[in-house]
Scaffold this motif. Structure first.
Motif, PDB file in Angstrom:
ATOM      1  N   SER A 100       0.819  -1.206   0.000  1.00 15.54           N
ATOM      2  CA  SER A 100       0.000   0.000   0.000  1.00 15.54           C
ATOM      3  C   SER A 100       0.857   1.262   0.000  1.00 15.54           C
ATOM      4  CB  SER A 100      -0.957   0.001   1.187  1.00 15.54           C
ATOM      5  OG  SER A 100      -0.237  -0.093   2.389  1.00 15.54           O
ATOM      6  N   GLN A 101       1.990   1.222   0.672  1.00 14.05           N
ATOM      7  CA  GLN A 101       2.881   2.384   0.684  1.00 14.05           C
ATOM      8  C   GLN A 101       3.447   2.625  -0.714  1.00 14.05           C
ATOM      9  OE1 GLN A 101       6.050   2.030   3.485  1.00 14.05           O
ATOM     10  NE2 GLN A 101       6.684   4.153   3.241  1.00 14.05           N
ATOM     11  N   ARG A 102       3.802   1.565  -1.404  1.00 17.13           N
ATOM     12  CA  ARG A 102       4.334   1.706  -2.764  1.00 17.13           C
ATOM     13  C   ARG A 102       3.250   2.195  -3.719  1.00 17.13           C
ATOM     14  NH1 ARG A 102       7.384  -2.531  -6.531  1.00 17.13           N
ATOM     15  NH2 ARG A 102       7.923  -1.034  -8.138  1.00 17.13           N
ATOM     16  N   LEU A 103       2.030   1.697  -3.564  1.00 15.46           N
ATOM     17  CA  LEU A 103       0.933   2.172  -4.399  1.00 15.46           C
ATOM     18  C   LEU A 103       0.717   3.672  -4.204  1.00 15.46           C
ATOM     19  CD1 LEU A 103      -1.737  -0.651  -4.048  1.00 15.46           C
ATOM     20  CD2 LEU A 103      -0.440  -0.034  -6.088  1.00 15.46           C
ATOM     21  N   GLN A 104       0.723   4.095  -2.963  1.00 18.83           N
ATOM     22  CA  GLN A 104       0.525   5.519  -2.674  1.00 18.83           C
ATOM     23  C   GLN A 104       1.653   6.358  -3.257  1.00 18.83           C
ATOM     24  OE1 GLN A 104      -2.247   6.535  -1.198  1.00 18.83           O
ATOM     25  NE2 GLN A 104      -1.682   8.662  -1.408  1.00 18.83           N
ATOM     26  N   ASP A 105       2.866   5.860  -3.152  1.00 20.32           N
ATOM     27  CA  ASP A 105       4.034   6.586  -3.644  1.00 20.32           C
ATOM     28  C   ASP A 105       4.026   6.710  -5.171  1.00 20.32           C
ATOM     29  OD1 ASP A 105       6.564   7.895  -3.358  1.00 20.32           O
ATOM     30  OD2 ASP A 105       7.532   6.031  -3.987  1.00 20.32           O
ATOM     31  N   GLU A 106       3.521   5.699  -5.869  1.00 24.66           N
ATOM     32  CA  GLU A 106       3.558   5.696  -7.326  1.00 24.66           C
ATOM     33  C   GLU A 106       2.185   5.882  -7.959  1.00 24.66           C
ATOM     34  OE1 GLU A 106       5.998   2.615  -8.919  1.00 24.66           O
ATOM     35  OE2 GLU A 106       7.525   2.895  -7.376  1.00 24.66           O
ATOM     36  N   LEU A 107       1.267   6.455  -7.223  1.00 26.73           N
ATOM     37  CA  LEU A 107      -0.081   6.696  -7.725  1.00 26.73           C
ATOM     38  C   LEU A 107      -0.080   7.635  -8.934  1.00 26.73           C
ATOM     39  CD1 LEU A 107      -2.991   5.894  -7.078  1.00 26.73           C
ATOM     40  CD2 LEU A 107      -3.147   7.914  -5.639  1.00 26.73           C
TER      41      LEU A 107
END
Length: 185
Positions: A71-78
């Motif tokens: 989820s942190q990576r998704l948020q970072d690369e949204l």
């Protein structure tokens, strides 16, 4: 001078002698734990897990019960998904207003009134989110937000929901982070 030469020759001889270092049992434990770590990494690779120090964009895959930083990576690369502003508004609304099952009770007409736009614009935005598997329609007036995006950083709620939905659900609704070429940047 002969005496000082003898002293320096003795000092050189003492420095050249191997020094006996007592072996501590801890040294062997460190070696065994390193071997154990290597064995665990090899087991992970055999079972289909991945381990890399390079941050290439890869699709998320369900390999176990713990989701550490998806989820942190998704948020970072949204930003790489290039959602429209309305799709981001709808996604933000869903992120704030979901229940413990990541379900959001909303209608397109209600969202259109809230955001001051047409219902078709809201419908297109939900379609955008659905194509990328961030959210999708469960039933009339009920949408599900992807659990890896709904709950951040591997919370207990996220783990419970992912375990309830099962691994087949996550692999069927995989979120793939798009690659961005240098010319597009």
């Amino acid at each position: 001078m002969a005496q000082s030469q003898r002293r320096s020759a003795n000092a050189v001889a003492r420095a050249a002698r191997p020094v006996a270092v007592p072996q501590k049992p801890d040294d062997f434990d460190g070696l065994e734990s390193a071997r154990d770590l290597l064995k665990r990494l090899e087991d992970l690779a055999r079972k289909g897990g991945t381990f890399s120090t390079k941050g290439d964009s890869k699709p998320y895959a369900f390999y176990g019960r713990i989701h550490l930083s998806a989820s942190q990576r998704l948020q970072d690369e949204l930003w790489k998904f290039r959602f429209s502003s309305m799709a981001r508004n709808v996604l933000d609304h869903m992120t704030v207003h979901h229940d413990d099952q990541a379900l959001v009770q909303m209608t397109q007409r209600g969202l259109a009134a809230k955001f001051g736009c047409s219902q078709s614009k809201v419908s297109r935005s939900i379609g955008e989110l659905s194509r990328q598997n961030f959210a999708w329609k469960e039933s009339r007036g009920t949408y599900r937000l992807h659990p890896l995006y709904a709950y951040r950083w591997g919370s207990d709620k996220q783990r419970a929901l992912v375990n309830k939905l099962g691994p087949n659900f996550l692999t069927a609704r995989e979120i793939v982070i798009p690659n961005v070429r240098k010319a597009e940047r």
